[in-house]
Design a protein around this motif. Structure first.
Motif, PDB file in Angstrom:
ATOM      1  N   HIS A   1     -19.357  39.926-111.723  1.00  0.00           N
ATOM      2  CA  HIS A   1     -20.679  40.553-111.752  1.00  0.00           C
ATOM      3  C   HIS A   1     -20.530  42.056-111.557  1.00  0.00           C
ATOM      4  O   HIS A   1     -19.680  42.513-110.777  1.00  0.00           O
ATOM      5  N   GLN A   2     -21.351  42.809-112.245  1.00  0.00           N
ATOM      6  CA  GLN A   2     -21.315  44.276-112.134  1.00  0.00           C
ATOM      7  C   GLN A   2     -21.564  44.707-110.700  1.00  0.00           C
ATOM      8  O   GLN A   2     -20.934  45.638-110.211  1.00  0.00           O
ATOM      9  N   SER A   3     -22.459  44.033-109.995  1.00  0.00           N
ATOM     10  CA  SER A   3     -22.768  44.423-108.609  1.00  0.00           C
ATOM     11  C   SER A   3     -21.539  44.258-107.717  1.00  0.00           C
ATOM     12  O   SER A   3     -21.291  45.090-106.838  1.00  0.00           O
ATOM     13  N   TYR A   4     -20.752  43.223-107.951  1.00  0.00           N
ATOM     14  CA  TYR A   4     -19.523  43.016-107.179  1.00  0.00           C
ATOM     15  C   TYR A   4     -18.513  44.122-107.476  1.00  0.00           C
ATOM     16  O   TYR A   4     -17.911  44.693-106.560  1.00  0.00           O
TER      17      TYR A   4
ATOM     18  N   GLN B   1     -19.558  50.470-116.489  1.00  0.00           N
ATOM     19  CA  GLN B   1     -19.148  49.508-115.471  1.00  0.00           C
ATOM     20  C   GLN B   1     -19.632  48.087-115.806  1.00  0.00           C
ATOM     21  O   GLN B   1     -18.892  47.118-115.633  1.00  0.00           O
ATOM     22  N   PHE B   2     -20.850  47.974-116.287  1.00  0.00           N
ATOM     23  CA  PHE B   2     -21.409  46.674-116.634  1.00  0.00           C
ATOM     24  C   PHE B   2     -20.582  45.999-117.732  1.00  0.00           C
ATOM     25  O   PHE B   2     -20.235  44.813-117.638  1.00  0.00           O
TER      26      PHE B   2
ATOM     27  N   GLN C   1     -16.755  48.799-100.388  1.00  0.00           N
ATOM     28  CA  GLN C   1     -17.496  47.868 -99.540  1.00  0.00           C
ATOM     29  C   GLN C   1     -16.989  46.441 -99.664  1.00  0.00           C
ATOM     30  O   GLN C   1     -17.408  45.568 -98.909  1.00  0.00           O
ATOM     31  N   ARG C   2     -16.133  46.184-100.637  1.00  0.00           N
ATOM     32  CA  ARG C   2     -15.464  44.901-100.810  1.00  0.00           C
ATOM     33  C   ARG C   2     -14.012  45.197-101.152  1.00  0.00           C
ATOM     34  O   ARG C   2     -13.712  46.205-101.796  1.00  0.00           O
TER      35      ARG C   2
ATOM     36  N   SER D   1     -19.153  47.068-108.489  1.00  0.00           N
ATOM     37  CA  SER D   1     -19.678  48.286-107.876  1.00  0.00           C
ATOM     38  C   SER D   1     -19.333  48.345-106.383  1.00  0.00           C
ATOM     39  O   SER D   1     -18.945  49.399-105.868  1.00  0.00           O
ATOM     40  N   LEU D   2     -19.469  47.220-105.690  1.00  0.00           N
ATOM     41  CA  LEU D   2     -19.139  47.174-104.257  1.00  0.00           C
ATOM     42  C   LEU D   2     -17.646  47.424-104.028  1.00  0.00           C
ATOM     43  O   LEU D   2     -17.269  48.111-103.077  1.00  0.00           O
TER      44      LEU D   2
END
Length: 84
Positions: A32-35, A22-23, A43-44, A37-38
Motif C-alpha cells: 500500500h502507498q500509505s505503508y 510513490q503510488f 515511521q516503519r 510512505s510510512l
C-alpha cells in the motif's frame, strides 16, 4: 561490482528514475502507498520482506546495477553534505 544494499533514502530515487510516483511504485512492488510512505518517513522499518519486494520491483523496472550504484552514491553524497 559490489552489491548495493537498498536503503530507505534510495526509494524516491528508485521510482523517480522511471518517472513514477510513490503510488505507482507501491503498486508495482505490491504494498500500500500509505505503508511505503510510512517507511520513507522512518515511521516503519525496512523489513526483509519489503526489501525483497523492492528488489523484485527493481528487476521489473529494469533498473540496472550501474543505476543503483549512482543512486546509492547520490544518497551518500547528500548525507555527507547534511541533506536528508
Amino acid at each position: 561490482m559490489r552489491e548495493i544494499k537498498i536503503k530507505v533514502e534510495m526509494l524516491p530515487y528508485l521510482y523517480a528514475c522511471r518517472e513514477l510516483n510513490q503510488f505507482e511504485f507501491a503498486e508495482i512492488i505490491g504494498v500500500h502507498q500509505s505503508y511505503l510512505s510510512l517507511v520513507q518517513a522512518g515511521q516503519r522499518p525496512m523489513t526483509p520482506q519489503l526489501e525483497m519486494k523492492i528488489l523484485q520491483g527493481i528487476e521489473k523496472l529494469k533498473i540496472g546495477s550501474v543505476e543503483l550504484l549512482h543512486i546509492s552514491l547520490m544518497v551518500e553524497l547528500r548525507k555527507s553534505r547534511g541533506y536528508h
